[in-house]
Design an enzyme around this catalytic site. Structure first.
Site, PDB file in Angstrom:
ATOM      1  N   SER A  92       0.803  -1.225   0.000  1.00  0.00           N
ATOM      2  CA  SER A  92       0.000   0.000   0.000  1.00  0.00           C
ATOM      3  C   SER A  92       0.839   1.280   0.000  1.00  0.00           C
ATOM      4  O   SER A  92       0.321   2.352  -0.285  1.00  0.00           O
ATOM      5  CB  SER A  92      -0.933   0.020   1.211  1.00  0.00           C
ATOM      6  OG  SER A  92      -0.202   0.105   2.409  1.00  0.00           O
ATOM      7  N   LYS A 166       0.712   4.973   6.839  1.00  0.00           N
ATOM      8  CA  LYS A 166       0.266   5.766   5.698  1.00  0.00           C
ATOM      9  C   LYS A 166       0.999   7.112   5.722  1.00  0.00           C
ATOM     10  O   LYS A 166       1.710   7.438   6.677  1.00  0.00           O
ATOM     11  CB  LYS A 166      -1.247   6.028   5.760  1.00  0.00           C
ATOM     12  CG  LYS A 166      -2.128   4.787   5.835  1.00  0.00           C
ATOM     13  CD  LYS A 166      -2.134   3.989   4.552  1.00  0.00           C
ATOM     14  CE  LYS A 166      -3.045   2.765   4.673  1.00  0.00           C
ATOM     15  NZ  LYS A 166      -2.912   1.863   3.505  1.00  0.00           N
TER      16      LYS A 166
END
Length: 331
Positions: A92, A166
């Site tokens: 990701s 993230k």
């Protein structure tokens, strides 16, 4: 019997001076055989400098458990307050972070009130439900039980950890625009995002329109936008896709392993635009991608043990070497 020039009576040694006898009025000196030459030499007195009996050293096997406990306490302190290592299990955050990379996370600065800033790569605890779709396996084997026991004391990663990684795109008070076919905009300023995975669209796979980030919250997105279940996928859930600042564990600042991937993780220049600080006032979901769940690594524990045990062995060997070469005290 022999008499030296000082008039003291003693026993004449074959390779050294006469040693006074205790029964002749002189001070008593223990006589021990030299293991190398077979000759006798005065042994070191078993008292310390104050005349008290010297404390006997423990065998190394008795000291080892103490060293292990000290190493564990030290490593747990480092992991809790300073730096923690995590493993990247998904794509990701490609190509900034590849699957299998190990990153070091700064946990110290948040203790002094530092808050996440735009552009930083951060590790945070699941705000609630973000990892529900992530695969989870339970190992009931003997090795699995050992792993679970070691995870309790911090020597192995815990299967119960629910941490994600993230990039911070916006902070409390910011307005984010995420529309198909357009770059991500923060406070009306388009972001140039060279860190995006080649071919990934900024928001094309999951446009959410315009959102306002509440106070003490952050908006996060993966660098591989088309393979990242980030804030965009949770806008219609409790929490609105925002991550509480209190959930942030720390900032990832370096890729430490493998060596070929070593790199720092600085804030990209696009987040240095002054116009971003002009915070303005003020959606849908796409296909699921990588969750970005992290695996905690026992690197601090392993490092502490790797340092403590060899150091103790070296100290003991050095002490023995000094004891063998130390001359006998004068009587």
């Amino acid at each position: 019997m022999s008499v030296d020039n000082t008039g003291e009576t003693g026993v004449a040694g074959e390779t050294g001076p006469a040693v006074p006898r205790a029964d002749q009025g002189g001070p008593a000196v223990a006589v021990a055989a030299d293991p190398d030459t077979g000759t006798e030499s005065p042994a070191e007195a078993s008292t310390d400098g104050d005349g008290r009996p010297a404390r006997r050293k423990r065998p190394f096997w008795q000291e080892l458990p103490i060293l292990v406990v000290v190493a564990l306490l030290l490593s747990l302190g480092i992991k809790t307050f300073f730096v923690q290592a995590f493993s990247i299990p998904s794509g990701s955050m490609q190509h900034t972070l590849e699957k299998g990379d190990r990153v070091l996370v700064d946990k110290l600065t948040p203790w002094f009130g530092a808050e996440p800033e735009r552009g930083e790569v951060v590790v945070f605890k699941d705000p609630g439900g973000w990892l529900e779709g992530a695969p989870h396996t339970t190992d009931d084997s003997f090795l699995g039980s050992i792993r679970k026991a070691l995870s309790v004391i911090g020597l192995m990663p815990s299967d119960d950890e629910k941490d994600l990684i993230k990039r911070v795109i916006a902070v409390g008070g910011d307005t984010v625009e995420c529309n198909s076919g357009s770059p991500v905009k923060v406070n009306g300023v388009p972001l140039d995002e060279p860190y995006l995975f080649p071919g990934a669209t900024p928001c094309g796979d999951a446009p959410v329109g315009t959102v306002k980030v509440p106070k003490d919250r952050i908006w996060v997105m993966g660098d591989h936008r088309n393979n990242s279940r980030d804030s965009r996928y949770h806008v219609n859930e409790p929490g609105g896709g925002f991550v509480p600042v209190d959930n942030v564990i720390g900032r990832a600042f370096v890729v430490a392993w493998p060596v070929t991937h070593w790199a720092t993780l600085p804030v990209p220049d696009t987040f240095d635009q002054k116009a971003l600080d002009q915070r303005a006032g003020g959606g849908g979901a796409g296909a699921p991608g990588g969750s970005g769940q992290l695996e905690e690594l026992p690197a601090p524990e392993a490092a502490a043990l790797a340092v403590a045990v060899p150091l103790a062995v070296w100290q003991r060997r050095r002490a023995r070497a000094v004891g063998r070469t130390r001359p006998a005290e004068s009587s």
